[in-house]
Design a protein around this motif. Structure first.
Motif, short mmCIF file in Angstrom:
data_model
loop_
_atom_site.label_atom_id
_atom_site.label_comp_id
_atom_site.label_asym_id
_atom_site.label_seq_id
_atom_site.Cartn_x
_atom_site.Cartn_y
_atom_site.Cartn_z
N ALA A 1 0.86 -1.19 0.00
CA ALA A 1 0.00 0.00 0.00
C ALA A 1 0.89 1.23 0.00
CB ALA A 1 -0.89 -0.01 1.24
N SER A 2 0.39 2.32 -0.54
CA SER A 2 1.18 3.55 -0.54
C SER A 2 1.44 3.98 0.91
CB SER A 2 0.47 4.65 -1.32
OG SER A 2 -0.74 4.99 -0.68
N PHE A 3 2.56 4.65 1.10
CA PHE A 3 2.99 5.06 2.43
C PHE A 3 3.68 6.41 2.31
CE2 PHE A 3 5.19 5.20 6.39
CZ PHE A 3 4.48 4.38 7.26
N ASP A 4 3.14 7.43 2.98
CA ASP A 4 3.71 8.77 2.95
C ASP A 4 4.75 8.87 4.08
OD1 ASP A 4 4.32 11.49 3.09
OD2 ASP A 4 2.25 12.13 2.78
N LEU A 5 5.98 8.50 3.75
CA LEU A 5 7.04 8.47 4.75
C LEU A 5 7.34 9.85 5.32
CD1 LEU A 5 9.06 6.70 6.28
CD2 LEU A 5 10.66 7.02 4.38
N ASP A 6 7.24 10.88 4.50
CA ASP A 6 7.49 12.23 4.99
C ASP A 6 6.49 12.60 6.08
OD1 ASP A 6 8.82 14.87 4.90
OD2 ASP A 6 6.89 15.55 4.10
N TYR A 7 5.22 12.36 5.85
CA TYR A 7 4.20 12.64 6.86
C TYR A 7 4.47 11.81 8.12
CZ TYR A 7 -0.30 13.22 9.17
OH TYR A 7 -1.27 13.52 10.10
N GLU B 1 -6.37 8.79 19.36
CA GLU B 1 -5.81 9.91 18.58
C GLU B 1 -4.68 9.42 17.66
OE1 GLU B 1 -3.63 14.23 19.28
OE2 GLU B 1 -3.76 12.82 20.96
N ILE B 2 -3.79 8.60 18.19
CA ILE B 2 -2.65 8.14 17.40
C ILE B 2 -3.09 7.21 16.29
CG2 ILE B 2 -0.56 6.71 17.53
CD1 ILE B 2 -0.06 8.11 20.28
N PHE B 3 -3.96 6.25 16.60
CA PHE B 3 -4.40 5.29 15.58
C PHE B 3 -5.28 5.95 14.53
CE2 PHE B 3 -3.94 2.17 19.28
CZ PHE B 3 -2.61 1.91 18.97
N SER B 4 -6.03 6.99 14.89
CA SER B 4 -6.87 7.66 13.90
C SER B 4 -6.04 8.50 12.93
CB SER B 4 -7.93 8.52 14.59
OG SER B 4 -7.35 9.63 15.23
N ASP B 5 -4.76 8.69 13.22
CA ASP B 5 -3.88 9.43 12.31
C ASP B 5 -3.34 8.53 11.19
OD1 ASP B 5 -2.43 11.84 11.56
OD2 ASP B 5 -0.62 10.86 12.32
N ILE B 6 -3.41 7.22 11.35
CA ILE B 6 -2.83 6.30 10.37
C ILE B 6 -3.34 6.53 8.95
CG2 ILE B 6 -2.64 3.86 9.71
CD1 ILE B 6 -2.36 3.22 12.72
N PRO B 7 -4.64 6.74 8.72
CA PRO B 7 -5.09 6.96 7.33
C PRO B 7 -4.49 8.20 6.66
CG PRO B 7 -6.94 6.38 8.73
CD PRO B 7 -5.76 6.61 9.64
N ASN B 8 -3.86 9.08 7.45
CA ASN B 8 -3.20 10.24 6.86
C ASN B 8 -1.90 9.89 6.14
OD1 ASN B 8 -5.10 12.22 7.64
ND2 ASN B 8 -4.27 12.19 9.71
N PHE B 9 -1.36 8.68 6.40
CA PHE B 9 -0.11 8.31 5.72
C PHE B 9 -0.16 6.96 5.02
CE2 PHE B 9 0.45 7.33 10.25
CZ PHE B 9 0.86 6.00 10.22
#
Length: 105
Positions: free
Chosen positions: A15-21, A82-90
């Motif tokens: 899956a795509s992964f935004d490493l910078d984010y 909060e932390i797990f809900s950030d996962i879809p951002n990257f």
């Protein structure tokens, strides 16, 4: 001490992964929320290959050292949502989490 491995699948079609984010926003969030709750060290490694040259089974791994399993459980209870809900951002990859007990040798 425990070592929590958070592993994002790789393989031939990861899956795509935004490493910078991930490095500039997500991991600082993890450190900010959990450092006062028993997180002693956080390291990120990027999978490069397997010994035979095929794609790595995990593209990114976070290695989180906590003082104890209880500290990790309390940290997750306090800030996990909060932390797990950030996962879809990257990534859309489903992280695999493993609790490890370091061994002296």
């Amino acid at each position: 001490m425990i070592l929590v491995s958070v592993m994002y699948p790789g393989g031939a079609s990861p899956a795509s992964f935004d490493l910078d984010y991930y490095l500039s926003r997500h991991m600082p969030l993890v450190r900010e929320r959990w450092s006062g709750m028993g997180l002693e060290k956080a390291e990120v490694v990027k999978g490069a290959a397997t010994p035979d040259g095929s794609p790595p089974p995990f593209q990114i791994m976070a290695l989180l050292s906590f003082r104890s399993l209880e500290d990790f459980q309390k940290a997750v209870a306090a800030h996990g949502k909060e932390i797990f809900s950030d996962i879809p951002n990257f990534t859309q990859a489903q992280a695999q989490v493993q609790i490890n007990e370091p061994q002296a040798w």
